[in-house]
Scaffold this active site. Sequence first.
Site, PDB file in Angstrom:
ATOM      1  N   ASP A 234     117.729   6.614 -15.287  1.00 42.93           N
ATOM      2  CA  ASP A 234     118.795   5.889 -15.960  1.00 42.93           C
ATOM      3  C   ASP A 234     119.532   5.047 -14.913  1.00 42.93           C
ATOM      4  O   ASP A 234     119.338   5.223 -13.703  1.00 42.93           O
ATOM      5  CB  ASP A 234     119.733   6.918 -16.604  1.00 42.93           C
ATOM      6  CG  ASP A 234     121.012   6.315 -17.147  1.00 42.93           C
ATOM      7  OD1 ASP A 234     120.915   5.328 -17.895  1.00 42.93           O
ATOM      8  OD2 ASP A 234     122.099   6.815 -16.816  1.00 42.93           O
TER       9      ASP A 234
ATOM     10  N   LYS B 112     114.724   6.008 -25.402  1.00 40.39           N
ATOM     11  CA  LYS B 112     114.135   6.068 -24.065  1.00 40.39           C
ATOM     12  C   LYS B 112     112.907   6.966 -24.016  1.00 40.39           C
ATOM     13  O   LYS B 112     111.917   6.642 -23.358  1.00 40.39           O
ATOM     14  CB  LYS B 112     115.184   6.556 -23.060  1.00 40.39           C
ATOM     15  CG  LYS B 112     116.314   5.574 -22.808  1.00 40.39           C
ATOM     16  CD  LYS B 112     117.254   6.083 -21.717  1.00 40.39           C
ATOM     17  CE  LYS B 112     118.411   5.129 -21.468  1.00 40.39           C
ATOM     18  NZ  LYS B 112     119.286   5.572 -20.369  1.00 40.39           N
TER      19      LYS B 112
ATOM     20  N   ASN C  33     122.247   9.356 -24.257  1.00 39.94           N
ATOM     21  CA  ASN C  33     121.136   8.446 -24.536  1.00 39.94           C
ATOM     22  C   ASN C  33     119.941   8.695 -23.617  1.00 39.94           C
ATOM     23  O   ASN C  33     118.901   8.043 -23.757  1.00 39.94           O
ATOM     24  CB  ASN C  33     121.587   6.981 -24.459  1.00 39.94           C
ATOM     25  CG  ASN C  33     122.054   6.570 -23.077  1.00 39.94           C
ATOM     26  OD1 ASN C  33     122.418   7.400 -22.242  1.00 39.94           O
ATOM     27  ND2 ASN C  33     122.070   5.270 -22.829  1.00 39.94           N
TER      28      ASN C  33
END
Length: 282
Positions: free
Chosen positions: A7, A210, A236
């Site tokens: 990320d 993702k 997320n």
Amino acid sequence: MKLIATDMDGTLLNDERKISKENAEAIKAAQQDGIHVVVATGRDFKEASMPLKEAGLTCPILCVNGAEERSANGELIHAVSLAKNEALTILDILTAADVYFEVYTNRGAFTDDYEKGLEIVIDVLQSAGSDDSYEKMREIAKHRFESGAVQLTEDYTKLIDSTAVYKFLAFSRDETKRQAAKDDLEKKDVFSVSASASDNLEITHWQAQKGIALRRLAERLGINSDDVMAIGDNLNDVSMLKYAGTAVAMENGEAEVKQLADFVTASNEDNGVAKAINKWLK
């Protein structure tokens, strides 16, 4: 380990929204060792590319929570957009809940309120545990507009009608309003509703996550999930952490993310990504 996904905000980036020398060197070392490294972020391609370029890094990017997959040279490989009626439904729900939002499209990110556009960046920085002053965070936020990472629009409806919409980034410090919007959105099976900070919601098509994008990339490379490591800090990131054989949470990450992790690395201010990568390189 054959594939590492990281990320960006709160993970690869420090509180100044930059990639540290240590993180950059660890990624380059992994690449030199034959390991594929991919960035998986809620940012669009333009906003994700800037810190990578500054750090001298080249790698594929899973943009907008997986709504776009870009090759290392920026070529669009795959895209999952919301249908116009779906985007308008999200717009209506967020507007009815009195929740501010930005719209991420194939032409970049858009807002209809400059001041609230600044506040959303400050919120992300504060949620990530930034020690910067409010004035410093505001300057960082202004850079989004100055660099063209986010643009102003006068009419979201016209924007939706003329572009491919990937994501809505909603923001409210009012938990009641935010939860009301989340509840209404989750009644629609076609949406994925997650978060990248304590006070926001990220809404994409359910196929734009993702974890789904990371699986697609790994399968195309012929890599088994057991040989994938994912590093993240917020909700997320959950789908890719669940997919990866090795899930790594940041010390500054959400409790739910840490519970999913195989181990917790240092914070984004303490080169946590580099420490996680170097652990495997050694």
